[in-house]
Design an enzyme around this catalytic site. Sequence first.
Site, short mmCIF file in Angstrom:
data_model
loop_
_atom_site.label_atom_id
_atom_site.label_comp_id
_atom_site.label_asym_id
_atom_site.label_seq_id
_atom_site.Cartn_x
_atom_site.Cartn_y
_atom_site.Cartn_z
N GLY A 199 55.76 4.28 63.34
CA GLY A 199 56.28 5.55 64.43
C GLY A 199 54.93 5.70 65.30
CG ASP A 222 57.71 3.66 67.72
OD1 ASP A 222 58.84 4.33 67.71
OD2 ASP A 222 56.63 4.74 67.76
CG MET A 243 61.15 4.96 60.35
SD MET A 243 59.78 6.28 60.73
CE MET A 243 60.98 7.54 61.53
CE LYS A 256 49.01 13.09 65.69
NZ LYS A 256 49.46 13.25 66.82
CG HIS A 260 56.63 17.07 61.99
ND1 HIS A 260 55.81 17.99 62.54
CD2 HIS A 260 56.99 16.07 62.92
CE1 HIS A 260 55.62 17.59 63.71
NE2 HIS A 260 56.21 16.44 63.70
#
Length: 355
Positions: A199, A222, A243, A256, A260
Amino acid sequence: MALAGQTLLDAQLDLWQNTFAFVKSMALKSALDLHIAETIQHHGGGATLSQIATRAMVPPAKIPCLSRLMRVLTATGVFSAQQAPSGIRSCEQLLYTLTPMSHLLVGSRNQVPITAMLLQSTLVSSLFELGGWLRRERPEPCMFQLRNDHTLWELADRDPAFNALFNSGMESDTEFIMDIVVNEFGEVFHGIDSLIDVGGGHGAAAHAIVKAFPHLKCSVLDLGHVVADAPNDTSVHYIAGNMFETVPPASVIFLKWVLHDWNDEECVKILKNCKKAIPPRDEGGKVVIIDIVIGAGQSDKKQKEMQVVFDLFIMFINGIERDENQWKKIFFEAGFCDYKITPVLGVRSLIEVYP
């Protein structure tokens, strides 16, 4: 009665501070739009109101309004103001200078793109849906989708301007934080020969890592529309993929500000793919994560408040910031055996997860 009255007035002040917090955000956005920090830097680190007005193309009739904006921006610590030195016209009583905060708005690692992205109306207006969204049963559209008819990822795929704004914002944050990571905590990348930045967008993190550790083979995974615009004059390799389906093999998988964005079930799926991609721990295999760990780090009130505020903010895409127990749960559900949290990146932490 006087004491009771003062208590009420103090309570009203607290209420107003929260009610009008958005005004500080919009003042900051205006400072970006008017390039005020750049103007101050251009004038040797200090600029008068007329110099700011001239460079920002503010008409004379609006200069008093600009003065009121600058008064807010100095009161909130974005800029500082001091008496103008002799030699400047008497009507120019103040010289505006940069503070540590506004130094982040100029230079090669400035935070203008990420700040502009976070203050963009499409994102900000999503939070208007919070009250109504909380009343909805699951599964439900996220606040962003309720407001914009598309998810953030769908809009990025459909709207090149929004996609560019989003990627630019993420790149500026990544360049900023990775400078600190590779210079002060680079040992997390020692003893490995390959890394996949999952990502990773246009590869800002991978570029920072490979610059510091040229022997590393660094790749970025990505979505197709993201890597299609990635630079081709680099040693970083770009892989179009998902992913949630598979992660290419490497010694270290780097995430990174990715996990979240997703719920626990989705994170476990991503982490399981990461675990399949890395060798055992005794061969250097691990997952390195940069994200918020709520409650970790200094006991500074501003830092603790920012962690929970960001947790509420990220709900606009159904995201979540996790405390240590919540992180531990998804790590172990994904089959990992151990982890290490190092809260050294401001409100964020450096997390190493071992198979």
